[in-house]
Motif scaffolding. Structure first.
Motif: not given
Length: 476
Positions: A151-179
């Motif tokens: 799945q292709t995903a985007a984050i609306l808002g460069i905030t601490r919570s958004g960056i934390a989410l991006a980090k988790n997405l990057e560290e878990n490629p098995q989720l199949g969510i491409r940021l």
């Protein structure tokens, strides 16, 4: 940039994220495991019940599928912990064994299951079911790391919570969510939090919503602070004109939820606002209901449909059936069948709704439209799985494109399969929608139906449709 996002999405969506292919394979595999587990249990227990093996197997399979559907075992587990998946799997199997024990005690002559057979079946079945999930999950993760079922995903808002989410997405490629990156209304110099993941600021939020509406983005994560409540509400309204999944990092109060569900992305929790309302047992019951009702109704109306076909051929030149593109589940185009009632076959970018005394409607067609008999071929659409007996009525593609830009939340009606009849229709909102207010009222009833769906509500709508005689003041 949108072209690159689109091309990446098309390449990676070899298995569409909303498809039910994996769920079907798991159901078939579970059926085989229950059967094989029973055979192994018989061998381990040194027992033979040849005369009743088929009945016991069917009862075991039926029981397991029922409990698995009830616990939503076949929903997407993309963002859920493996421990929860296994726990749900074991729970469904334990309930199945309990069900078999009850059957064996009530009708022992039909279900001659001894304690040893049940114990062996319990452990063998549980082991095989867990191993299936373990190996299949790893196989799916491997495919996702290679770019499939993503799945292709985007984050609306460069905030601490958004960056934390991006980090988790990057560290878990098995989720199949491409940021693909971040979208923020602020200029780069006004952004206080640094993006350690190095994801680019691709544009403002409106541009992200535009990409979601075009189908270039499958998922949007809203990561804005509580003080941006007004802006978030505007985003939710704008996003209702798309079929993208919307998730919010929950640090504020959310209004007007259509169907909310908690999700986990690594260690980050999100709350889906616009998501698919039917899952697990609900989707299974809805499908069984559709097949049963369609088969029963088609059996009853087969002769009338034949007579209608003859009447159409005798009264006007042209084909018996009229096929028109409509929007179905998830906003995808489907081909809907109807008996032809007009001298024209409009199916383009401009489709004019039928009006009172419309010259395009044939004399015989006017009778069919007045009584809704022209809709009968759509029961074949139901059997194909494209439509449901009850649901929001499908509109022509041209009308959809017109109203989605005029009415907030219009596309939310596509979170459920379109129906032959619906809650709006039995409440007087069928036929021509010559004013925007009429379409808004129809949408209001459609969304109320989606929020409150149940088998009993469907049956109520079906009986009310029959009682009203399939007619209406605006049907022409």
């Amino acid at each position: 940039m949108s072209d690159s996002i689109n091309s990446g999405r098309n390449h990676q969506s070899a298995v569409h994220p909303q498809s039910h292919g994996f769920a079907l394979l798991f159901r078939l595999a579970d059926i085989c495991i229950v059967h094989l587990g029973f055979q192994l249990a018989l061998k381990l227990a040194g027992a033979q019940i040849a005369a009743h093996e088929m009945l016991v197997t069917i009862m075991g399979i039926a029981g397991y599928l029922f409990f698995a559907e009830s616990l939503a075992l076949y929903r997407s587990w993309r963002s859920t912990r493996f421990k929860e998946l296994i726990t749900t799997n074991i729970a469904a199997w334990l309930l199945t064994i309990v069900w078999l024990m009850v059957c064996a005690s009530v009708v022992p002559e039909r279900v001659p299951l001894t304690e040893s057979i049940l114990v062996y079946w319990l452990f063998v079945g549980a082991a095989m079911l867990v191993l299936l999930r373990l190996f299949s999950r790893q196989a799916i993760f491997s495919l996702r790391r290679r770019g499939f079922n993503v799945q292709t995903a985007a984050i609306l808002g460069i905030t601490r919570s958004g960056i934390a989410l991006a980090k988790n997405l990057e560290e878990n490629p098995q989720l199949g969510i491409r940021l693909v990156g971040f979208f923020d209304d602020r200029a780069p110099e006004r952004i206080e939090v640094e993006d350690e993941q190095g994801k680019a600021l691709l544009g403002n939020v409106d541009y992200a919503i535009k990409l979601a509406k075009s189908g270039a983005l499958d998922v949007l994560y809203i990561a804005m602070p509580m003080r941006a409540e007004k802006r978030i509400n505007e985003i939710l309204i704008d996003c209702s004109d798309s079929t993208a999944a919307i998730h919010i990092l929950p640090d504020f109060f959310i209004y007007n939820l259509l169907h909310a569900r908690w999700h986990e992305v690594g260690e980050i929790q999100t709350l889906s606002v616009y998501d698919f309302p039917l899952d697990g047992l609900s989707s299974w019951l809805k499908r069984v209901e559709d097949i049963a009702l369609s088969c029963a109704i088609l059996t009853l109306v087969s002769i009338p449909m034949l007579l209608i076909s003859i009447g159409i051929k005798l009264t006007s030149p042209g084909p018996v059936l009229f096929k028109q593109y409509r929007y179905g589940l998830d906003g995808r185009k489907i081909m809907v069948w109807k008996f032809r009632t007009m001298n024209t076959m409009e199916n383009g970018t401009k489709v004019v709704q039928a009006t009172k005394d419309d010259p395009r409607v044939t004399r015989f067609g006017a009778l069919l439209r007045k009584t809704s008999l022209d809709e009968l071929p759509q029961f074949f659409n139901v059997l194909q799985g494209q439509m449901s007996v009850v649901g929001p009525r499908p509109h022509a593609v041209a009308h959809n494109e017109e109203y989605r830009s005029l009415i907030n939340g219009y596309m939310l009606r596509h979170y459920m399969k379109p129906g032959i009849t619906g809650w709006a229709q039995v409440n007087g909102w069928r036929g021509e929608t010559d004013t925007l207010e009429k379409m808004e009222k129809r949408l209001e009833f459609d969304l109320a139906y989606i929020r409150n769906w149940s088998v009993w509500l469907d049956l109520r709508i079906v009986f009310k449709t029959i009682r009203q005689g399939f007619t209406g003041a605006n049907a022409y």
